[in-house]
Enzyme design. Structure first.
Site, short mmCIF file in Angstrom:
data_model
loop_
_atom_site.label_atom_id
_atom_site.label_comp_id
_atom_site.label_asym_id
_atom_site.label_seq_id
_atom_site.Cartn_x
_atom_site.Cartn_y
_atom_site.Cartn_z
CB ALA A 15 -0.84 0.00 1.39
CG LEU A 16 3.48 2.40 3.36
CD1 LEU A 16 4.58 2.16 4.20
CD2 LEU A 16 2.65 3.82 3.72
CD GLU A 17 5.59 -0.08 -1.31
OE1 GLU A 17 6.40 0.09 -0.60
OE2 GLU A 17 4.93 -1.20 -1.17
CB CYS B 39 -6.52 -5.55 0.85
SG CYS B 39 -7.42 -6.23 2.21
CG HIS C 144 2.66 -1.11 9.88
ND1 HIS C 144 3.70 -0.32 9.33
CD2 HIS C 144 2.45 -1.61 8.76
CE1 HIS C 144 4.09 -0.47 8.07
NE2 HIS C 144 3.22 -1.36 7.90
NE ARG D 269 -16.25 -2.71 4.36
CZ ARG D 269 -17.04 -3.54 5.28
NH1 ARG D 269 -16.67 -4.71 5.34
NH2 ARG D 269 -17.53 -2.92 6.17
#
Length: 159
Positions: free
Chosen positions: A59-61, A81, A89, A128
């Site tokens: 996700a951080l990328e 996700c 974190h 979801r």
């Protein structure tokens, strides 16, 4: 269920012809992100958009690749996700990604559909992701949001 009060905007099939949309999708929790990407791609292609999928590790990328994609695509869909663990974190990742995506969209004036799930449990994410047992389809929703926003911005520029 969190889908109560969901938007009712739809995209007509073929109405996004000529629109180039990138899907930037993280590989963490891949059973979820693969479904999100599949649902988003299907929604984009049904709308007539040219869709390209760009995988990233986590996700951080997502934000940095989304920012680069805004240089060559009409809209970008961010998918990932993040599931709550036992450390802070989760909060740091969720806040950084959400802030980054919003900042990119505003600064570049390029629509960014945010389909990065931030869930307490894997079951919430499954519910979801848009699969056969899901109550929501956040991948398709993010694609619809990105396409609709691109169309809105284009019509505003024409006025």
């Amino acid at each position: 269920m969190s889908g109560e009060g969901s938007p009712t905007i739809t995209i007509e099939p073929g109405s996004a012809h000529g629109l180039r949309v990138a899907i930037v999708v993280s590989e963490w929790n891949r059973d979820i992100t693969d479904e999100l990407a599949s649902q988003a791609q299907q929604a984009g292609e049904t709308a007539g958009a040219e869709v390209t999928v760009i995988p990233v590790v986590g996700a951080l990328e997502i934000p940095v690749v989304v920012k680069k994609a805004t240089q060559t695509y009409d809209a970008v869909v961010a998918l990932g996700c993040v599931i709550q663990g036992g450390t802070p974190h989760f909060d740091h990742v969720c806040n950084a990604v959400t802030y980054g995506l919003t900042k990119i969209a505003v600064e570049t004036e390029t629509p960014v559909g945010n389909g990065v799930l931030t869930c307490n449990t894997h079951e919430q994410a499954v519910d979801r992701a848009g699969g056969p047992t899901a109550h929501e389809n956040k991948g398709a929703e993010a694609m619809i949001a990105a396409i609709h926003t691109a169309q809105t911005l284009k019509s505003m520029a024409a006025d």
